[in-house]
Each structure stands twice: as C-alpha cells, then as structure tokens.
Design an enzyme around this catalytic site. Sequence first.
Site: not given
Length: 703
Positions: A189, A409, A411, A479, A504
Amino acid sequence: MVLTGALLAFSTHAQTIHSPNGRLALSFALSPAGEPTYQLRYGPKTVLQPSRLGILLKDAPGFASGFRVERLDSSQHDDIWTPVWGEVKSIRNHYRELAVTLTQTTGPGRQLVLRFRVFDDGLGFRYEFPEQAKLTYFVVADEHTEFNLPADHTAFWIRGDYDTNEYIYSTTRLSEVGPATYRPTPEISTQTPIAGSAVQTPLMLRSADGLYINIHEAALVNYPALQLLVDGPRHGLTSTLAPSAAGPDSKAFLQAPAHTPWRTVVVADNAPAILASKLILNLNEPCKLPDVSWIKPQKFVGVWWEMHVNKGSWSYSDATNLKLADTDWSKLKPSGRHAANTANVKRYIDFAAKNGLQSVLVEGWNVGWEDWFGNWKEDVFDFVTPYPDFSVAELQAYAAARNVGLIMHHETSGSVTNYERRMPAAYDFMRAYGYAAVKTGYVGRIIPRGEHHDGQWLVNHFVRVAEQTAARRLMVDMHESVRPTGLHRTYPNWLANEAARGNEFNAWSQGNPPEHETILPFTRLMGGPMDYTPGIFQIQLDAYAPQNKGKQVHTTLAKQLALYVTMYSPLQMAADLPETYERFADAFQFIRDVPVDWDDTRVLAAEPGDYLTIARRAKGRDAWFVGSITDENARQQPVKLDFLTPGRRYQATIYADGPGADWQKNPMSYRISRQVVTSRSVLNLRLAPGGGAAVSLELVGAK
Ligand code: NOJ
Ligand code: CA
C-alpha cells in the site's frame, strides 16, 4: 573509494583485536586523510575489506575525515544472562572491545568515539558523540558506513524503502542488485523506494568460499533505520538513513552525549550458526522492566483471517466519508458483514478455551473502519468506541469466565499523531476491560506528514509504545513497524513485530513464494520475532469466498505446522478459522501441543532460500519439537535425534506431507504417523515441493 589492505600498514594507529576464540580479527586504522577505517577477517578469509566510517553533520560538514587518534581503550566482557522468554534458557555475552577516541585536527576539534565489540560470531560497532562544547545539539545529514565485501557474494535481499519491508526477497549477486532485479510488488500500500540500487537490512550474504555474513543493526533507538546503497561493480555497501519531515539532509536530531545504534556483522562458516547467533540481543541493553511476571508467551486465534479472505469485514456499515467526531455510530445501517460482533467473538473464545489457546485477537471492534485507509486523514480512530454490535463488558466477562485473554487491535492507519494523543486513554481502556495485549498497526502514509516508518520520529514512537504499554502491564505486537533490532531484550513485553511480508499476502496478492519462509529467519528474524500468522489449513482460498478464486497459500498444510518451530516467536497465531480447525482436528493437535517458549534450540540443517530444519526443547520439560521446511523443491531430510536424553523413550508424532502432496497441485494432503524413538533414532522426513514436516517428541507415558 576502496582502501586497499596495504594502506593499513602505512596508516597510523592501526589496531587489531581478536574475538575470544581468536578467529575473527577486527582492524582499525586511520587513512592518510584521517578517515576512520576498519576491516574484518575470519581466519584466513576476508569478511570486509578496508571500509570507511563516517557521519555527515548538517551544519558542520566534514565529520568523516581529518581525525587523529586521541586514545585507544581495550577491554573484555564475559557473562551469562537469562532472557524473559526465548529460544534458549540462557545466553553468553562474551566479547573483546576496542574504543577509539578521535579528535578532528581541523575545525573546532570535535570528538568522536568508535566502539567495536568482537564476538566469536561477529562484530558490532557504533559511533558515540561524547559531551563536548563544540557539539551540543546537532543534526545528522547522513551516515556513510561502508561494508566493502571482497567479492561478488550471493545476496538475499529486499529493496531499500523508507516505508515498507513487505517485499518478496530476491537472490542475486550483489552486482546484480538494481531495478532489473527488483521483484514487482504492486500490492504494497505505501512504498517509498530508495532511488538507485539499495537494499534493507538484515541483509544475508553468502560467499563462494563458504562464508555466511549477515549485516544489520542492534538497539535502534532515537535514530533512523539503516539502509544500504549498493555499488555493484565494487561489491561495496554504504549506509544511508531515512530522512525526516525536515528534509533529506536532516535525518537524526541528536544531543550529545549520544550514540548511534550498533552496526552488526554476524559471520560464520555455516548457515545454521548464523541462526544460532545471539550477537544482536547481546548488544541490546538488559531488561528495563522491574517486574516481568505478567509477560506471557502465548498462542492465539483471532477474528482476522475471515476478513482477509472476504468472509467478513472490519467495517460495520457501507457508509463512507464519515468524520470520527460527527458521526452517530449507533444510527449507521449495518452491512451485515461485520465480523467483530459479540456472538462471533464468543465463538472464538469458546474455541480458544476448548483447545488451550491463551487468547483471542479481535480486529474491527472499534469505530472508524468505514474509510480508514488511503485518505492521509488525521482523525480516523479513537481506540475507545466500540461498534454497536460489540459489547466490551459482556466479552470481558465471557472471556474471563473461560480463562481466555483478549488482544485488542489498534490500527493507526499511519496517523501516529492521533495515536500518540490517544494512547494513554486507549491503554487505560484496555486495562479497564481486561485486555492483556495489543496489536498495533501502521498501514499507510505517516502523519506527521513527511515522516517515514523508518525515520527517527517513528523509531522513537515505537519505543514509546513499548514503554507506555509496559507501564500498564500490557504486551504489544507491532505491525508495519520498523524492523526489529533486538529491543525485546530491553522491553520483553514487546513480544513480536510484523515488519516483513507475512502469511496474509497469500490471501490477496501474488502471495509469498515457497522459498519465502526459508529466507525470513536469515533476514527479518535476525532482529526479533515475527507475527507471521502461520497455521492456514484451508490452502485454496476460494473455499471461503468466490472472489478469492486463484488465491492460495503457497505451502502445503504440513509446512504450515512446521512454521511454528522454524519461525520462532513467543506470540503465535493459529490463523485459520475455528470451523476449519474442527475439520482437521488431528492436524490441529500439533498447534495445540507446540510451545512458544523454549529452553534449547538446535538448527539441524539450513540453507537460505532452500531449506531449514530446527529442533527445540520445550521450556521446563523434556519434550522436543522439530520443524522442517523446503522451498519449491521436494527433499529428503534425515533428522538424527541425538539431542534427546540418552536412555529415554519418546513418542514421536510426525505430521508430514501426504501422498502426492505438492504446494500447487495437492497442498492439503498430509499424513500423521507415530513411532517410539530414542536418542539413537533417525527420522527420514520427506518434504513435498513447497512442503514441510512437524514432529512432536514427548516422553513415553508423559501424555
Ligand atoms: C495489516 C496487518 O498486517 C493485518 O494483520 C491487519 O489485519 C490489517 N493491516 C488491518 O489492520
Ligand atoms: Ca531455493
């Protein structure tokens, strides 16, 4: 310019120190121009030819030459320390040290210290800027540390990039590194590739005469990450650093006394010894946390793969263009595909409880996923507001009653200013609702705009996250972070990172070639554990959703099991869906059994890009686990079990590729067999193309 070996003989203050066993020799010298240089030899072989060392300062040019040696200090060190978790029970830190204090004869007479540590398995060195009137606050414009190889070695590399490391590895001669050999990876990305020929560290090299060399860094704090410019014809490498938002000539902002991270060169005459090296950990500071009793290596399942394979979504609705503060999330029309709903999470908790897995990760629980990515938008998530169908309190009680932990999580979508602002409240929220660990993520372009994932600002952010989570007794898995450099010794709550191309990618891109997992331990894993997310059993992914047609994991099922041993991490996901594991309960037994913390590790066979076999002894008990993997080629791998305790009998359970197994044609064929073995037994593992084998060895009568 390459300095020739002869030059050293003419230069002043040439100094050589040897590793404790005498095999590695580090020589320091000043060139006639007063440039610091070093070279490294392994027995009769040259590891590094004379290579220059130099820091370029922004407002005070010329900090790479014109030096004279002020003093030389040598010392040695030998001790043994115990990691909080890891591949082995204890680690020996044994080195000889040379510290060279240099003064510039030109300009205001600034000082620089070069500190070298020579271990039996390699070299670490760093630049230190002592406190001095002539150098207080300063800006590093770049670092030009050379690593001049004596020949055109084979390199296992990914291209230089300030924002991502999620590339496929290339294997070429050093002289071939460059645009023609960059493997196309359009699915990443956010990329900021370095112009010209450049590679990232850890860089793995193999010489034609049998030397294995790994170049990386240790203890990356308050400084940008290292990248290497490649001068192919000369097979020379020169460091460069990620820039800051202040511009390409402003890479690190420092205040003396200060120092760079360690530059590391691990050297061995065989590949397994590279994997066994603890040099990078040894160069990190000891554990800073006063109490580590709450840090728990663990296996987990998660509301996660079902989104990656298009069975569900992170977002709650199909709305777009929402503003975090102005949206009434309770009024949004649900799409019906939101995976992180209370009932579904309970299903995962039940599965974890039934199978002895410690925790459950939930992604997509919090508001903001409707347009989280690609807008370079500041205020995406607040990290404390759940979607209407996710009951934090109910799930807290449900998980606690079943003795299952929860992993939250976060993000950030690259909006790190937003995250910094909200971290204290977010971590307090986690504590209030019983979460023990957080998985953070940094997908996309960074805010502050102009900063990079590999820059000093972000490097400091990652350390702040480790410190702030530790202060609240939270474990963390990052991550899209900068690649690790052994800081988990100092912050053992920092269990894992992604920072490479994970499993992934098989779900939604050209995937990872079968050799990928044979290279990662020699590259990315040198700095620390990876959250690779192994354990995908349903290899062909159109079984989950028709839009995944043609997508598959590029391994056999048995190889997915082997990864729990070959890819060391104290945090291992069982990444596939509970209903899939129910279908393959016999194979899932290995994931239930395999530990995530070890007393001993033996690398039995390894060659980067080709194969890897590792045996590990479970923490605190006499049980061993073996993982063996291959690239796209089938192999026979004999495994001598001479690491077992002599005179004892063990039940070996072998999870192997089945008849006709092949990662492409028949990836889910596996066979489980059992036999009683002793330290005199040899297993003959047959690995299919793209395949692997996993073995558990438990004392007879123990289970
Ligand atoms: C990329 C991460 O690697 C993955 O694990 C996560 O699910 C997505 N970003 C969404 O945050
Ligand atoms: Ca290969």
